[in-house]
Design a protein around this motif. Structure first.
Motif, PDB file in Angstrom:
ATOM      1  N   TYR A  79     -50.664   7.800  11.911  1.00  0.00           N
ATOM      2  CA  TYR A  79     -49.862   7.041  12.865  1.00  0.00           C
ATOM      3  C   TYR A  79     -49.016   5.936  12.236  1.00  0.00           C
ATOM      4  O   TYR A  79     -49.142   4.763  12.572  1.00  0.00           O
ATOM      5  CB  TYR A  79     -50.765   6.499  13.982  1.00  0.00           C
ATOM      6  CG  TYR A  79     -51.481   7.650  14.666  1.00  0.00           C
ATOM      7  CD1 TYR A  79     -50.869   8.354  15.690  1.00  0.00           C
ATOM      8  CD2 TYR A  79     -52.738   8.070  14.217  1.00  0.00           C
ATOM      9  CE1 TYR A  79     -51.513   9.438  16.282  1.00  0.00           C
ATOM     10  CE2 TYR A  79     -53.377   9.154  14.800  1.00  0.00           C
ATOM     11  CZ  TYR A  79     -52.754   9.824  15.826  1.00  0.00           C
ATOM     12  OH  TYR A  79     -53.372  10.906  16.394  1.00  0.00           O
TER      13      TYR A  79
ATOM     14  N   PHE B  74     -46.194  12.135  17.612  1.00  0.00           N
ATOM     15  CA  PHE B  74     -47.305  12.309  18.539  1.00  0.00           C
ATOM     16  C   PHE B  74     -46.821  12.214  19.998  1.00  0.00           C
ATOM     17  O   PHE B  74     -47.305  12.933  20.873  1.00  0.00           O
ATOM     18  CB  PHE B  74     -48.424  11.295  18.259  1.00  0.00           C
ATOM     19  CG  PHE B  74     -49.622  11.508  19.135  1.00  0.00           C
ATOM     20  CD1 PHE B  74     -50.228  12.764  19.219  1.00  0.00           C
ATOM     21  CD2 PHE B  74     -50.136  10.486  19.911  1.00  0.00           C
ATOM     22  CE1 PHE B  74     -51.331  12.991  20.050  1.00  0.00           C
ATOM     23  CE2 PHE B  74     -51.236  10.697  20.738  1.00  0.00           C
ATOM     24  CZ  PHE B  74     -51.825  11.950  20.807  1.00  0.00           C
TER      25      PHE B  74
ATOM     26  N   ILE C  61     -45.665  15.541  20.789  1.00  0.00           N
ATOM     27  CA  ILE C  61     -46.806  16.446  21.033  1.00  0.00           C
ATOM     28  C   ILE C  61     -47.283  16.288  22.474  1.00  0.00           C
ATOM     29  O   ILE C  61     -47.529  17.264  23.186  1.00  0.00           O
ATOM     30  CB  ILE C  61     -47.979  16.145  20.058  1.00  0.00           C
ATOM     31  CG1 ILE C  61     -47.608  16.583  18.642  1.00  0.00           C
ATOM     32  CG2 ILE C  61     -49.268  16.834  20.508  1.00  0.00           C
ATOM     33  CD1 ILE C  61     -48.702  16.339  17.601  1.00  0.00           C
TER      34      ILE C  61
ATOM     35  N   SER D 219     -58.908  11.384  24.606  1.00  0.00           N
ATOM     36  CA  SER D 219     -59.881  12.081  23.767  1.00  0.00           C
ATOM     37  C   SER D 219     -59.833  11.577  22.320  1.00  0.00           C
ATOM     38  O   SER D 219     -60.121  12.319  21.380  1.00  0.00           O
ATOM     39  CB  SER D 219     -59.706  13.621  23.816  1.00  0.00           C
ATOM     40  OG  SER D 219     -60.948  14.267  23.594  1.00  0.00           O
TER      41      SER D 219
ATOM     42  N   ASN E 145     -61.608  12.452  17.482  1.00  0.00           N
ATOM     43  CA  ASN E 145     -61.141  12.473  16.093  1.00  0.00           C
ATOM     44  C   ASN E 145     -62.189  11.930  15.113  1.00  0.00           C
ATOM     45  O   ASN E 145     -61.941  11.853  13.915  1.00  0.00           O
ATOM     46  CB  ASN E 145     -59.817  11.714  15.951  1.00  0.00           C
ATOM     47  CG  ASN E 145     -58.660  12.399  16.674  1.00  0.00           C
ATOM     48  OD1 ASN E 145     -57.853  11.755  17.328  1.00  0.00           O
ATOM     49  ND2 ASN E 145     -58.577  13.721  16.584  1.00  0.00           N
TER      50      ASN E 145
ATOM     51  N   TYR F 247     -53.039  23.053  19.544  1.00  0.00           N
ATOM     52  CA  TYR F 247     -52.988  22.486  18.182  1.00  0.00           C
ATOM     53  C   TYR F 247     -52.152  23.333  17.219  1.00  0.00           C
ATOM     54  O   TYR F 247     -52.139  23.077  16.030  1.00  0.00           O
ATOM     55  CB  TYR F 247     -54.416  22.297  17.643  1.00  0.00           C
ATOM     56  CG  TYR F 247     -55.123  21.201  18.412  1.00  0.00           C
ATOM     57  CD1 TYR F 247     -55.072  19.889  17.971  1.00  0.00           C
ATOM     58  CD2 TYR F 247     -55.773  21.470  19.611  1.00  0.00           C
ATOM     59  CE1 TYR F 247     -55.666  18.868  18.689  1.00  0.00           C
ATOM     60  CE2 TYR F 247     -56.381  20.456  20.349  1.00  0.00           C
ATOM     61  CZ  TYR F 247     -56.308  19.169  19.880  1.00  0.00           C
ATOM     62  OH  TYR F 247     -56.893  18.154  20.604  1.00  0.00           O
TER      63      TYR F 247
ATOM     64  N   THR G 289     -46.676  20.126  16.036  1.00  0.00           N
ATOM     65  CA  THR G 289     -47.959  19.708  15.464  1.00  0.00           C
ATOM     66  C   THR G 289     -47.942  19.877  13.941  1.00  0.00           C
ATOM     67  O   THR G 289     -48.501  19.052  13.206  1.00  0.00           O
ATOM     68  CB  THR G 289     -49.124  20.504  16.098  1.00  0.00           C
ATOM     69  OG1 THR G 289     -48.984  20.441  17.517  1.00  0.00           O
ATOM     70  CG2 THR G 289     -50.469  19.940  15.713  1.00  0.00           C
TER      71      THR G 289
ATOM     72  N   PHE H  53     -46.234  16.923  12.572  1.00  0.00           N
ATOM     73  CA  PHE H  53     -47.150  15.774  12.675  1.00  0.00           C
ATOM     74  C   PHE H  53     -48.102  15.753  11.478  1.00  0.00           C
ATOM     75  O   PHE H  53     -48.287  14.729  10.817  1.00  0.00           O
ATOM     76  CB  PHE H  53     -47.920  15.942  13.987  1.00  0.00           C
ATOM     77  CG  PHE H  53     -48.891  14.857  14.335  1.00  0.00           C
ATOM     78  CD1 PHE H  53     -48.482  13.544  14.497  1.00  0.00           C
ATOM     79  CD2 PHE H  53     -50.232  15.165  14.564  1.00  0.00           C
ATOM     80  CE1 PHE H  53     -49.387  12.551  14.867  1.00  0.00           C
ATOM     81  CE2 PHE H  53     -51.143  14.186  14.935  1.00  0.00           C
ATOM     82  CZ  PHE H  53     -50.712  12.879  15.084  1.00  0.00           C
TER      83      PHE H  53
ATOM     84  N   SER I 246     -60.808  17.543  15.965  1.00  0.00           N
ATOM     85  CA  SER I 246     -60.620  17.189  17.373  1.00  0.00           C
ATOM     86  C   SER I 246     -61.762  17.832  18.155  1.00  0.00           C
ATOM     87  O   SER I 246     -61.720  19.027  18.464  1.00  0.00           O
ATOM     88  CB  SER I 246     -59.264  17.697  17.882  1.00  0.00           C
ATOM     89  OG  SER I 246     -58.204  17.185  17.093  1.00  0.00           O
TER      90      SER I 246
HETATM   91  C1  AVI Z   1     -55.009  11.441  19.171  1.00  0.00           C
HETATM   92  N1  AVI Z   1     -55.833  12.652  19.147  1.00  0.00           N
HETATM   93  C2  AVI Z   1     -56.856  12.597  20.213  1.00  0.00           C
HETATM   94  C3  AVI Z   1     -55.051  13.906  19.153  1.00  0.00           C
HETATM   95  C4  AVI Z   1     -56.016  15.128  19.228  1.00  0.00           C
HETATM   96  O1  AVI Z   1     -55.844  15.895  20.165  1.00  0.00           O
HETATM   97  O2  AVI Z   1     -56.890  15.243  18.388  1.00  0.00           O
HETATM   98  C5  AVI Z   1     -54.179  14.010  17.920  1.00  0.00           C
HETATM   99  C6  AVI Z   1     -53.525  15.356  17.760  1.00  0.00           C
HETATM  100  N2  AVI Z   1     -53.599  16.120  16.700  1.00  0.00           N
HETATM  101  C7  AVI Z   1     -52.910  17.218  16.881  1.00  0.00           C
HETATM  102  N3  AVI Z   1     -52.388  17.206  18.100  1.00  0.00           N
HETATM  103  C8  AVI Z   1     -52.754  16.018  18.655  1.00  0.00           C
END
Ligand code: AVI
Length: 319
Positions: A28, A36, A39, A155, A159, A199, A206, A209, A277
């Protein structure tokens, strides 16, 4: 310790291990936060939408579970981002005359500025006290008459591996007093295709990201990752209820860092583990509450049982 030292130490350790790994906490930077946001707008990334709908549609019910005895509330959102989802909840609380102060915490000044503008536009009468800080290190000063409601949405807990999640919950618990509340947004176990799709979007957002982490290392640690020589790989395992994301080296290559004064070898097909995740069940949510030292009050889910809002109470310390 500066950010650079922390990142440098982390990268040195993570890229020297037999299974290369870096923490998703480093995703981040400004660009990572912007990606993000893209996303969260993807049709495949259902988490944000479902959570937002739950916060909007069940806000009154939620307020009853959180605040059955009409205490004045301090809503402390941990990692609030731009506050889009929480605005709806605050609007409902405000409409129902709940005495509440919204205290969003985030490490991004940009996100908090957007949040303040959003509230100024849509809910100017809401008491808003943003705090630019890392909730691992800092906590707002709260008057003893007000009930603290810590909120960890999106959520984000997923992580962390279980040990990390429990440690975080215990740290939050240590900041709370008896009868204070923790509101958690948690993604649930469901059809693996749906999770996998969230994902591994076809638009490649993604992937961008994930790869942005390498761009950050190039910039901040003088590294020379070739972003075209790595690809995004995400895989959901129904046995463990977890998505694991990697960057895969497409060639045998050597990457160096001027800051670390080190070289790192990558074999063709070698993976760098970047994110987990976790997805939850009713049982795993209950287990986390117990291990974190909380008492479950209620778990609200949407009709399809894709996502949960868990309301936990901080009980008195055992004698
Ligand atoms: C911030 N976090 C909860 C997201 C997740 O779903 O794990 C980050 C993310 N990674 C890929 N897409 C979103």
């Amino acid at each position: 310790m500066t950010d650079e030292q922390t990142l440098a130490e982390h990268v040195l350790q993570g890229l020297s291990a037999p299974q290369k790994a870096l923490s998703s906490a480093w995703f981040y930077d400004d660009e990572g936060s912007r990606i993000f946001q893209r996303i969260m707008a993807l049709p495949q990334y259902y988490l944000t939408r479902v959570e937002h709908d739950l916060l909007r549609e069940r806000a009154v019910e939620l307020a009853r579970w959180i605040d059955a005895d009409d205490h004045p509330l301090d809503l402390i959102e941990l990692g609030s981002g731009d506050g889009e989802k929480t605005l709806t909840l605050c609007q409902t609380f405000h409409d129902h005359d709940v005495d509440c102060i919204y205290r969003p915490m985030d490490v991004s000044a940009h996100a908090l500025a957007e949040l303040s503008q959003r509230f100024e536009r849509h809910l100017p009468r809401m008491a808003l006290e943003p705090m630019l800080a890392d909730y691992f290190e800092h906590w707002p000063a709260i008057s003893p008459q007000r009930r603290q409601v810590a909120m960890l949405l999106g959520s984000n807990l997923g992580n962390f591996d279980e040990g990390g999640a429990v440690a975080l919950l215990q740290r939050i618990r240590a900041r709370l007093r008896e009868d204070d509340v923790l509101l958690l947004g948690l993604d649930l176990v469901k059809d693996p295709h749906i999770i996998q799709g969230a994902y591994d979007d076809a638009q490649g957002v993604t992937a961008e990201f994930n790869l942005n982490l390498l761009r950050r290392l190039n910039r901040e640690l003088g590294m020379n990752f070739d972003l075209n020589a790595f690809s995004h790989f995400a895989s959901y395992c129904p046995l463990q209820g977890v998505v694991r994301s990697f960057l895969v080296s497409g060639a045998e290559q050597v990457v160096s860092s001027t800051v670390l004064d080190r070289e790192f070898n990558f074999a063709v097909g070698e993976t760098l583990y970047t994110e987990q995740s976790q997805k939850y069940t009713a049982q795993s949510i209950e287990r986390l509450a117990r291990l974190g030292g909380f008492q479950e009050i209620q778990v609200l889910t949407d009709k399809r049982h894709w996502y949960a809002l868990a309301v936990w109470r901080r009980p008195a310390d055992a004698d």
